[in-house]
Each structure stands twice: as C-alpha cells, then as structure tokens.
Design a protein around this motif. Structure first.
Motif, PDB file in Angstrom:
ATOM      1  N   GLU A   5       0.866  -1.189   0.000  1.00 26.48           N
ATOM      2  CA  GLU A   5       0.000   0.000   0.000  1.00 26.48           C
ATOM      3  C   GLU A   5       0.898   1.233   0.000  1.00 26.48           C
ATOM      4  O   GLU A   5       1.928   1.267   0.678  1.00 26.48           O
ATOM      5  CB  GLU A   5      -0.912   0.027   1.231  1.00 26.48           C
ATOM      6  CG  GLU A   5      -1.968  -1.046   1.247  1.00 26.48           C
ATOM      7  CD  GLU A   5      -3.099  -0.833   0.261  1.00 26.48           C
ATOM      8  OE1 GLU A   5      -3.212   0.263  -0.348  1.00 26.48           O
ATOM      9  OE2 GLU A   5      -3.889  -1.777   0.097  1.00 26.48           O
ATOM     10  N   PHE A   7       0.897   5.503   0.427  1.00 29.55           N
ATOM     11  CA  PHE A   7       0.138   6.625   0.984  1.00 29.55           C
ATOM     12  C   PHE A   7       0.868   7.939   0.701  1.00 29.55           C
ATOM     13  O   PHE A   7       2.088   8.012   0.786  1.00 29.55           O
ATOM     14  CB  PHE A   7       0.004   6.490   2.504  1.00 29.55           C
ATOM     15  CG  PHE A   7      -0.680   5.232   2.954  1.00 29.55           C
ATOM     16  CD1 PHE A   7      -2.046   5.223   3.207  1.00 29.55           C
ATOM     17  CD2 PHE A   7       0.046   4.070   3.139  1.00 29.55           C
ATOM     18  CE1 PHE A   7      -2.676   4.065   3.641  1.00 29.55           C
ATOM     19  CE2 PHE A   7      -0.574   2.905   3.571  1.00 29.55           C
ATOM     20  CZ  PHE A   7      -1.937   2.899   3.820  1.00 29.55           C
ATOM     21  N   TYR A  31       4.672  -5.787   9.212  1.00 29.87           N
ATOM     22  CA  TYR A  31       4.786  -4.909   8.048  1.00 29.87           C
ATOM     23  C   TYR A  31       6.219  -4.416   7.872  1.00 29.87           C
ATOM     24  O   TYR A  31       6.935  -4.167   8.841  1.00 29.87           O
ATOM     25  CB  TYR A  31       3.911  -3.664   8.196  1.00 29.87           C
ATOM     26  CG  TYR A  31       2.423  -3.894   8.252  1.00 29.87           C
ATOM     27  CD1 TYR A  31       1.839  -5.130   7.981  1.00 29.87           C
ATOM     28  CD2 TYR A  31       1.589  -2.847   8.585  1.00 29.87           C
ATOM     29  CE1 TYR A  31       0.465  -5.305   8.045  1.00 29.87           C
ATOM     30  CE2 TYR A  31       0.214  -3.009   8.647  1.00 29.87           C
ATOM     31  CZ  TYR A  31      -0.342  -4.243   8.377  1.00 29.87           C
ATOM     32  OH  TYR A  31      -1.693  -4.391   8.436  1.00 29.87           O
ATOM     33  N   ILE A  53      -3.141  -5.466   4.641  1.00 31.33           N
ATOM     34  CA  ILE A  53      -2.675  -4.234   5.280  1.00 31.33           C
ATOM     35  C   ILE A  53      -3.891  -3.450   5.775  1.00 31.33           C
ATOM     36  O   ILE A  53      -4.846  -3.230   5.032  1.00 31.33           O
ATOM     37  CB  ILE A  53      -1.823  -3.406   4.305  1.00 31.33           C
ATOM     38  CG1 ILE A  53      -0.558  -4.202   3.957  1.00 31.33           C
ATOM     39  CG2 ILE A  53      -1.480  -2.048   4.906  1.00 31.33           C
ATOM     40  CD1 ILE A  53       0.283  -3.599   2.872  1.00 31.33           C
ATOM     41  N   GLU A  54      -3.836  -3.049   7.017  1.00 29.10           N
ATOM     42  CA  GLU A  54      -4.946  -2.334   7.652  1.00 29.10           C
ATOM     43  C   GLU A  54      -4.880  -0.847   7.301  1.00 29.10           C
ATOM     44  O   GLU A  54      -4.506  -0.007   8.122  1.00 29.10           O
ATOM     45  CB  GLU A  54      -4.896  -2.550   9.157  1.00 29.10           C
ATOM     46  CG  GLU A  54      -5.065  -3.999   9.550  1.00 29.10           C
ATOM     47  CD  GLU A  54      -5.030  -4.205  11.052  1.00 29.10           C
ATOM     48  OE1 GLU A  54      -5.618  -3.384  11.779  1.00 29.10           O
ATOM     49  OE2 GLU A  54      -4.401  -5.184  11.469  1.00 29.10           O
ATOM     50  N   THR A  55      -5.274  -0.524   6.080  1.00 27.69           N
ATOM     51  CA  THR A  55      -5.138   0.848   5.590  1.00 27.69           C
ATOM     52  C   THR A  55      -5.914   1.858   6.425  1.00 27.69           C
ATOM     53  O   THR A  55      -5.400   2.939   6.713  1.00 27.69           O
ATOM     54  CB  THR A  55      -5.575   0.955   4.108  1.00 27.69           C
ATOM     55  OG1 THR A  55      -6.907   0.475   3.971  1.00 27.69           O
ATOM     56  CG2 THR A  55      -4.664   0.152   3.214  1.00 27.69           C
ATOM     57  N   ASN A  56      -7.130   1.517   6.814  1.00 29.19           N
ATOM     58  CA  ASN A  56      -7.928   2.463   7.613  1.00 29.19           C
ATOM     59  C   ASN A  56      -7.267   2.750   8.950  1.00 29.19           C
ATOM     60  O   ASN A  56      -7.273   3.891   9.422  1.00 29.19           O
ATOM     61  CB  ASN A  56      -9.346   1.937   7.823  1.00 29.19           C
ATOM     62  CG  ASN A  56     -10.153   1.938   6.551  1.00 29.19           C
ATOM     63  OD1 ASN A  56      -9.879   2.701   5.623  1.00 29.19           O
ATOM     64  ND2 ASN A  56     -11.143   1.069   6.475  1.00 29.19           N
ATOM     65  N   ARG A  71      -4.395   7.224   1.139  1.00 35.06           N
ATOM     66  CA  ARG A  71      -4.031   6.060   0.332  1.00 35.06           C
ATOM     67  C   ARG A  71      -4.053   6.439  -1.138  1.00 35.06           C
ATOM     68  O   ARG A  71      -4.983   7.073  -1.615  1.00 35.06           O
ATOM     69  CB  ARG A  71      -5.009   4.924   0.587  1.00 35.06           C
ATOM     70  CG  ARG A  71      -4.692   3.676  -0.179  1.00 35.06           C
ATOM     71  CD  ARG A  71      -5.637   2.548   0.259  1.00 35.06           C
ATOM     72  NE  ARG A  71      -5.458   1.425  -0.609  1.00 35.06           N
ATOM     73  CZ  ARG A  71      -6.410   0.914  -1.376  1.00 35.06           C
ATOM     74  NH1 ARG A  71      -7.621   1.425  -1.343  1.00 35.06           N
ATOM     75  NH2 ARG A  71      -6.159  -0.112  -2.144  1.00 35.06           N
TER      76      ARG A  71
END
Length: 73
Positions: A5, A7, A31, A53-56, A71
């Motif tokens: 991911e 950002f 990670y 992946i815990e994007t939030n 993101r």
C-alpha cells in the motif's frame, strides 16, 4: 502473496518519519514500512508478505498524530 500500500503524506522531516516508522512497526510488527521523503508526495510505503494491510488503521493513526495520510490507489 506480497501486498503493498502506498500513501501520500505531509511528513517533511526525517526525524518525524523515523519516529512514525518505529511506532507503526511496534503496532504492526509484520509490516515492512518506509518513507520516500524525496518524492513530492512524501510517500509512506507499507509492505506485508502475509497479512492484509490495515489501511484504515494506518490513516486513522496518522491523523491522530496530527499528520495527513491518504491512500494512493
């Protein structure tokens, strides 16, 4: 399967980036996390070889710490 991911952030100082990476790694130990502060979008890159992946959670933590984190799709 490797997951990545990317950002966009507003991190400008290496000292801040290092502190954020250390804190995120302590929260998400599986990670691989790094910044590219030379990029105009101050990229935060997160890689995981096993987990989603815990994007939030990442965006929320960065906001709580006073930073912008969005993101990039």
């Amino acid at each position: 399967m490797k997951r990545v991911e990317i950002f966009k952030t507003n991190i400008y100082r290496m000292k801040d980036a290092q502190r954020i990476v250390a804190t995120l790694v302590s929260l998400f130990s599986s990670y691989k996390i790094n910044f590219d502060l030379d990029d105009e979008e101050r990229i935060l890159r997160i890689e995981s070889s096993q987990l989603e992946i815990e994007t939030n959670s990442i965006v929320r933590k960065m906001f709580e710490w006073g930073y912008r984190c969005e993101r990039i799709i």
